[in-house]
Design an enzyme around this catalytic site. Structure first.
Site, PDB file in Angstrom:
ATOM      1  N   LYS A  96       0.833  -1.210   0.000  1.00  0.00           N
ATOM      2  CA  LYS A  96       0.000   0.000   0.000  1.00  0.00           C
ATOM      3  C   LYS A  96       0.865   1.256   0.000  1.00  0.00           C
ATOM      4  O   LYS A  96       0.631   2.188  -0.782  1.00  0.00           O
ATOM      5  CB  LYS A  96      -0.907  -0.019   1.230  1.00  0.00           C
ATOM      6  CG  LYS A  96      -1.907   1.106   1.321  1.00  0.00           C
ATOM      7  CD  LYS A  96      -2.732   1.002   2.596  1.00  0.00           C
ATOM      8  CE  LYS A  96      -3.451  -0.324   2.694  1.00  0.00           C
ATOM      9  NZ  LYS A  96      -4.317  -0.405   3.883  1.00  0.00           N
ATOM     10  N   LYS A 108       2.107  -4.072  11.187  1.00  0.00           N
ATOM     11  CA  LYS A 108       0.751  -4.157  11.734  1.00  0.00           C
ATOM     12  C   LYS A 108       0.825  -4.705  13.146  1.00  0.00           C
ATOM     13  O   LYS A 108       1.751  -5.456  13.502  1.00  0.00           O
ATOM     14  CB  LYS A 108      -0.126  -5.076  10.879  1.00  0.00           C
ATOM     15  CG  LYS A 108      -1.607  -4.728  10.954  1.00  0.00           C
ATOM     16  CD  LYS A 108      -1.907  -3.441  10.193  1.00  0.00           C
ATOM     17  CE  LYS A 108      -3.391  -3.123  10.204  1.00  0.00           C
ATOM     18  NZ  LYS A 108      -3.691  -1.928   9.377  1.00  0.00           N
ATOM     19  N   THR A 196      -9.260   7.821   5.652  1.00  0.00           N
ATOM     20  CA  THR A 196      -9.425   6.556   4.936  1.00  0.00           C
ATOM     21  C   THR A 196     -10.718   6.556   4.136  1.00  0.00           C
ATOM     22  O   THR A 196     -10.741   6.193   2.954  1.00  0.00           O
ATOM     23  CB  THR A 196      -9.391   5.364   5.905  1.00  0.00           C
ATOM     24  OG1 THR A 196      -8.217   5.429   6.705  1.00  0.00           O
ATOM     25  CG2 THR A 196      -9.402   4.051   5.138  1.00  0.00           C
ATOM     26  N   ASN A 235     -15.757   4.024  11.182  1.00  0.00           N
ATOM     27  CA  ASN A 235     -15.084   5.236  10.724  1.00  0.00           C
ATOM     28  C   ASN A 235     -14.914   5.253   9.209  1.00  0.00           C
ATOM     29  O   ASN A 235     -15.238   6.247   8.541  1.00  0.00           O
ATOM     30  CB  ASN A 235     -13.720   5.363  11.409  1.00  0.00           C
ATOM     31  CG  ASN A 235     -12.985   6.622  11.007  1.00  0.00           C
ATOM     32  OD1 ASN A 235     -13.535   7.706  11.056  1.00  0.00           O
ATOM     33  ND2 ASN A 235     -11.737   6.485  10.605  1.00  0.00           N
ATOM     34  N   SER A 364      -1.505   9.825   7.581  1.00  0.00           N
ATOM     35  CA  SER A 364      -0.591   9.501   8.682  1.00  0.00           C
ATOM     36  C   SER A 364       0.828   9.950   8.340  1.00  0.00           C
ATOM     37  O   SER A 364       1.573  10.421   9.208  1.00  0.00           O
ATOM     38  CB  SER A 364      -0.591   7.988   8.958  1.00  0.00           C
ATOM     39  OG  SER A 364      -1.677   7.630   9.787  1.00  0.00           O
TER      40      SER A 364
END
Length: 473
Positions: A96, A108, A196, A235, A364
């Protein structure tokens, strides 16, 4: 202990997609294996006090690739978390970041809990202990590994992580860069919470603007006549639906774990959200047809389906029932490789997760840069831009003898805020990245899907990074 359902499937699916794309590259097998493998997998347990006893918590942090430093990736709180899932998500983060040209390696984290079963005090203890364990093993830091929110976590948890890190690293100038998704008061960045979902909306909008591609699947270009079903009102799903509606689409269906609702004339996302907050369920929303089985909601008539919940939602068992022509993956891994193959044969387009939900890591990155530079975007140039624009307008009015209406003057003179700069950077990233992927799809012989094209592009970029590091000859 961790839930073992599908424990060996998700990472294997990611690797399967990787292998499908790798055949279209010219890199040696050894380098491809290095890119594909998870570099570091840290599995640990720690106790917390609950009532008069203790509970042992299972947790993970996976750093998939250090071709770029720091590594980057969210922390998930879910009782469905397992090692395979965290490895898969870390790998997806690597690809990504490469796709959207963000200079991070993938990582992660996961803690196997259901947050609803714990008090705020217990969640704080879990988060701070988890952070302490990462610090002890050098698995966190602004130049090492930078966590972020994910499923089950948010600004609150990120603030606990930042505070714990700063407490254990006194005097470290860039300590706040150890985590992103922080509250504004802790030098987070405006626009991160909705990033996002906004990125998903940008991705969908960009996809449907290509008239040539839309004609192939029997749709007109543009969002104006598009009906959308969104799975997940968290979200990502909420903001994706909100911005898609703002861009002109009609939200006809919403799916949650308790069921689904559908109205061919459209649903007001804010009214549904308020109804769920009041009643605890989207069911019972006035004017909507409801389904007790949420998966039925995915199968209703629409043009675009946005799965924004969890992985493995679209499988060989239900993909043929999907009526959408476009699937925009707001969640990570919602479509299995076998289901994607069938959907592609059906003539549909899948906007892959590794691009579609990259808005979060993009913003981010902006937050991380803000923390390292110690200055908010727009702070130094905003007033200068306003004064310069005002002087220009005054000069034009003086030369022409005509005055500009106050409302127009305000629009022209105004300098960009941090939020506007963040959204502009995100929009530019999503637009550029989509056409980069599409260019690979159109020019690389044998590549048939956007996902494969995205993988090809990311593999090439990561391979170059390894070679430039001297890791590979």
């Amino acid at each position: 202990m961790a839930n073992t359902a599908n424990e060996t499937n998700f990472f294997a699916d990611v690797c399967k997609n990787f292998d499908s794309a790798a055949q279209f590259t010219a890199h040696p097998e050894g380098l491809l294996n290095q890119i594909k493998a998870c570099n570091s997998v840290y599995r640990f347990q720690f106790p917390i006090r609950r009532g008069n006893g203790f509970e042992v918590i299972d947790a993970w942090r996976v750093e998939h690739s250090q071709h770029m430093n720091p590594t980057k990736g969210g922390i998930r709180y879910s009782d469905m978390v397992n090692e395979d899932e965290v490895m898969a998500l870390a790998a997806l983060m690597t690809y990504k970041c490469a796709i959207v040209n963000v200079p991070f390696g993938g990582a992660k984290g996961g803690i196997c809990i259901n947050p609803k079963n714990y008090t705020i005090s217990e969640l704080e203890n879990i988060t701070r202990r988890y952070t302490t364990e990462l610090i002890k093993k050098n698995f966190i830091g602004p130049g090492i590994d930078v966590p972020a929110p994910d499923y089950g976590t948010g600004e609150r948890e990120m603030s606990w992580i930042a505070d714990t890190y700063m407490t254990m690293n006194p005097g470290q100038l860039d300590a706040l860069g150890c985590v992103t998704g922080k509250p504004i008061a802790l030098h987070g960045i405006r626009g991160r919470k909705e990033a996002t979902g906004r990125g998903v909306a940008y991705a969908v909008r960009e996809c449907v603007t290509v008239a040539e591609d839309m004609a192939k699947i029997g749709l007109k270009a543009g969002l104006g006549d598009k009906r959308v079903i969104v799975q997940g009102l968290g979200n990502v799903g909420y903001h994706a639906a909100k911005f898609l509606a703002e861009f002109g689409a009609t939200i006809v269906g919403l799916c949650e774990y308790e069921g689904a609702i559908y109205n061919e004339n459209g649903l007001n996302i804010d009214e549904v959200f308020a109804h769920r907050k009041l009643t605890g369920s989207i069911l019972g929303f006035p004017g909507a047809t409801e389904f007790k089985n949420s998966m039925e909601g995915l199968e209703q008539p629409c043009d675009i389906l946005v799965p924004a919940a969890l992985e493995n939602q679209l499988t060989v068992e239900n993909i043929r029932n999907i009526k959408a022509k476009i699937i925009a993956e707001g969640a990570n891994g919602p479509t299995t490789p076998e289901a994607e193959e069938i959907f592609t044969e059906m003539g549909g387009i899948i906007i892959p997760d590794m691009y579609c939900n990259a808005g979060g890591v993009t913003v981010s990155y902006f937050e991380w840069l803000k923390n390292l530079s110690h200055v908010a975007f727009g702070r130094m140039e905003n007033r200068y831009a306003e004064n310069s624009n005002a002087n220009l307008i005054n000069t034009l009015e003086s030369l022409t003898g005509k005055s500009i209406p106050a409302e127009h003057r305000l629009m022209i003179v105004k300098g960009a805020s941090e939020m506007e700069l963040v959204n502009s950077g995100l929009e530019d990233t999503m637009i550029h990245s989509y056409h980069e992927i599409r260019e690979t799809l159109m020019t690389k012989a044998g590549v048939k899907t956007l996902r494969t094209a995205a993988f090809v592009g990311s593999i090439d970029k990561i391979a170059v990074s390894y070679m430039n590091l001297g890791v590979w000859p």
